[in-house]
Design a protein around this motif. Structure first.
Motif, PDB file in Angstrom:
ATOM      1  N   LEU A  31       0.003   9.206   2.265  1.00  0.00           N
ATOM      2  CA  LEU A  31       1.084   9.404   1.305  1.00  0.00           C
ATOM      3  C   LEU A  31       0.532  10.067   0.048  1.00  0.00           C
ATOM      4  O   LEU A  31      -0.658   9.971  -0.236  1.00  0.00           O
ATOM      5  N   SER A  32       1.400  10.727  -0.698  1.00  0.00           N
ATOM      6  CA  SER A  32       0.973  11.253  -1.996  1.00  0.00           C
ATOM      7  C   SER A  32       0.683  10.085  -2.923  1.00  0.00           C
ATOM      8  O   SER A  32       1.106   8.951  -2.663  1.00  0.00           O
ATOM      9  N   SER A  33      -0.028  10.338  -4.011  1.00  0.00           N
ATOM     10  CA  SER A  33      -0.371   9.257  -4.946  1.00  0.00           C
ATOM     11  C   SER A  33       0.884   8.575  -5.471  1.00  0.00           C
ATOM     12  O   SER A  33       0.944   7.341  -5.549  1.00  0.00           O
ATOM     13  N   LEU A  34       1.888   9.372  -5.802  1.00  0.00           N
ATOM     14  CA  LEU A  34       3.130   8.816  -6.329  1.00  0.00           C
ATOM     15  C   LEU A  34       3.871   8.019  -5.269  1.00  0.00           C
ATOM     16  O   LEU A  34       4.352   6.909  -5.534  1.00  0.00           O
ATOM     17  N   ALA A  35       3.950   8.556  -4.054  1.00  0.00           N
ATOM     18  CA  ALA A  35       4.652   7.867  -2.976  1.00  0.00           C
ATOM     19  C   ALA A  35       3.941   6.564  -2.606  1.00  0.00           C
ATOM     20  O   ALA A  35       4.586   5.546  -2.346  1.00  0.00           O
ATOM     21  N   ALA A  36       2.607   6.603  -2.586  1.00  0.00           N
ATOM     22  CA  ALA A  36       1.847   5.393  -2.256  1.00  0.00           C
ATOM     23  C   ALA A  36       2.090   4.311  -3.295  1.00  0.00           C
ATOM     24  O   ALA A  36       2.296   3.141  -2.953  1.00  0.00           O
ATOM     25  N   LYS A  48       4.674   3.982  -5.291  1.00  0.00           N
ATOM     26  CA  LYS A  48       6.064   3.526  -5.217  1.00  0.00           C
ATOM     27  C   LYS A  48       6.284   2.614  -4.019  1.00  0.00           C
ATOM     28  O   LYS A  48       6.936   1.557  -4.135  1.00  0.00           O
ATOM     29  N   THR A  49       5.744   3.001  -2.859  1.00  0.00           N
ATOM     30  CA  THR A  49       5.927   2.211  -1.642  1.00  0.00           C
ATOM     31  C   THR A  49       5.331   0.816  -1.789  1.00  0.00           C
ATOM     32  O   THR A  49       5.953  -0.186  -1.402  1.00  0.00           O
ATOM     33  N   VAL A  50       4.136   0.737  -2.354  1.00  0.00           N
ATOM     34  CA  VAL A  50       3.481  -0.554  -2.546  1.00  0.00           C
ATOM     35  C   VAL A  50       4.267  -1.420  -3.515  1.00  0.00           C
ATOM     36  O   VAL A  50       4.454  -2.624  -3.293  1.00  0.00           O
ATOM     37  N   GLU A  51       4.737  -0.825  -4.588  1.00  0.00           N
ATOM     38  CA  GLU A  51       5.489  -1.596  -5.584  1.00  0.00           C
ATOM     39  C   GLU A  51       6.802  -2.117  -5.013  1.00  0.00           C
ATOM     40  O   GLU A  51       7.218  -3.239  -5.320  1.00  0.00           O
ATOM     41  N   VAL A  52       7.458  -1.314  -4.192  1.00  0.00           N
ATOM     42  CA  VAL A  52       8.697  -1.767  -3.543  1.00  0.00           C
ATOM     43  C   VAL A  52       8.393  -2.970  -2.649  1.00  0.00           C
ATOM     44  O   VAL A  52       9.143  -3.955  -2.627  1.00  0.00           O
ATOM     45  N   TYR A  53       7.280  -2.892  -1.937  1.00  0.00           N
ATOM     46  CA  TYR A  53       6.875  -3.992  -1.054  1.00  0.00           C
ATOM     47  C   TYR A  53       6.600  -5.247  -1.882  1.00  0.00           C
ATOM     48  O   TYR A  53       7.064  -6.350  -1.547  1.00  0.00           O
ATOM     49  N   LEU A  54       5.852  -5.098  -2.961  1.00  0.00           N
ATOM     50  CA  LEU A  54       5.502  -6.255  -3.781  1.00  0.00           C
ATOM     51  C   LEU A  54       6.740  -6.849  -4.463  1.00  0.00           C
ATOM     52  O   LEU A  54       6.833  -8.074  -4.619  1.00  0.00           O
ATOM     53  N   ASP A  55       7.676  -5.995  -4.836  1.00  0.00           N
ATOM     54  CA  ASP A  55       8.922  -6.503  -5.426  1.00  0.00           C
ATOM     55  C   ASP A  55       9.682  -7.364  -4.426  1.00  0.00           C
ATOM     56  O   ASP A  55      10.271  -8.389  -4.793  1.00  0.00           O
ATOM     57  N   ALA A  56       9.655  -6.948  -3.154  1.00  0.00           N
ATOM     58  CA  ALA A  56      10.322  -7.731  -2.118  1.00  0.00           C
ATOM     59  C   ALA A  56       9.631  -9.084  -1.954  1.00  0.00           C
ATOM     60  O   ALA A  56      10.289 -10.116  -1.770  1.00  0.00           O
ATOM     61  N   LEU A  57       8.309  -9.101  -2.053  1.00  0.00           N
ATOM     62  CA  LEU A  57       7.573 -10.356  -1.932  1.00  0.00           C
ATOM     63  C   LEU A  57       7.855 -11.284  -3.110  1.00  0.00           C
ATOM     64  O   LEU A  57       7.927 -12.504  -2.946  1.00  0.00           O
ATOM     65  N   ARG A  58       8.005 -10.707  -4.291  1.00  0.00           N
ATOM     66  CA  ARG A  58       8.247 -11.524  -5.482  1.00  0.00           C
ATOM     67  C   ARG A  58       9.559 -12.300  -5.398  1.00  0.00           C
ATOM     68  O   ARG A  58       9.747 -13.296  -6.095  1.00  0.00           O
ATOM     69  N   GLU A  59      10.463 -11.847  -4.541  1.00  0.00           N
ATOM     70  CA  GLU A  59      11.721 -12.564  -4.361  1.00  0.00           C
ATOM     71  C   GLU A  59      11.494 -13.913  -3.672  1.00  0.00           C
ATOM     72  O   GLU A  59      12.309 -14.826  -3.805  1.00  0.00           O
ATOM     73  N   GLN A  60      10.376 -14.041  -2.941  1.00  0.00           N
ATOM     74  CA  GLN A  60      10.072 -15.270  -2.213  1.00  0.00           C
ATOM     75  C   GLN A  60       8.860 -16.013  -2.771  1.00  0.00           C
ATOM     76  O   GLN A  60       8.720 -17.217  -2.552  1.00  0.00           O
ATOM     77  N   TRP A  61       7.991 -15.312  -3.490  1.00  0.00           N
ATOM     78  CA  TRP A  61       6.752 -15.897  -3.973  1.00  0.00           C
ATOM     79  C   TRP A  61       6.737 -15.967  -5.497  1.00  0.00           C
ATOM     80  O   TRP A  61       7.032 -14.986  -6.176  1.00  0.00           O
TER      81      TRP A  61
END
Length: 207
Positions: A148-153, A155-168
């Protein structure tokens, strides 16, 4: 940490056959099939063919032990979520994995590999939930970020971590890696070096 030596020691079909009498820390690596686990292990150790890579998912079938710097074990666990395995094989693999994770006192940390290109997968989230419920110390390792591009990488990781923060309430340590360009290597090895200074045993480490 600089890796000077890394060698294959043994393969174990279950917890009972794992090396006995060892007082070395163990760091296990696990993830869904085809997540790039073998490539990451080779990148971390600087050994191109230490862990055998394959274009076919599900190659790792046992608990593989590698001794690093004559000091600690890197443990390669079979991947999960490989649908082409038979039901009996999947049950056996699950028993093997859970037996090691819950029963191996020397396991200091479990590195859970996540393909950084994809959205949160149900079996990954369920596995993390199981780890949390059982008090297993683990870290999240995002792989294949070079694709992935630096920006896409980012963004993708942050979206994933945001989803985890909903449960953790609090997230485990997170590492961003690529076996191609080597990103994340020093961070993971330095983290292991820090944990090697801690007393051996889950109870001591968690407490």
């Amino acid at each position: 940490m600089i890796v000077n030596t890394a060698q294959f020691i043994t393969s174990s079909p279950d917890l009972k056959k794992c090396p006995e009498g060892t007082d070395r820390h163990e760091y296990a690596f696990i993830g869904r099939s085809n997540v790039g686990k073998s490539s990451l292990i080779n990148m971390l150790t600087g050994r191109k063919d230490l862990a055998k890579t394959s274009s076919k998912p599900g190659k790792t079938a046992q608990i593989n032990y590698f001794l690093v710097n004559d000091n600690w074990y890197l443990v390669d666990l079979p991947g999960y979520g490989y649908a082409e395995r038979s039901k009996n094989d999947r049950v056996a693999f699950e028993k093997m994995i859970r037996g090691y994770i819950l029963g191996r006192e020397q396991m200091t940390n479990l590195f859970l590999l996540i393909d950084g290109r994809h959205k949160p997968q149900k079996n990954d989230l369920e596995f993390m939930q199981w780890l949390g419920e059982n008090g297993v110390p683990f870290s999240i390792v995002f792989t294949k970020l070079d694709k992935l591009s630096s920006l896409a990488a980012k963004k993708t990781v942050e979206v994933y971590l945001d989803a985890l923060r909903e449960q953790w309430e609090e997230l485990p340590p997170v590492f961003r890696t690529s076996s191609v360009d080597g990103r994340g290597k020093s961070e993971i090895l330095d983290y292991i070096e820090e944990m090697n200074m801690l007393p051996l045993g889950k109870d001591d480490i968690e407490g």
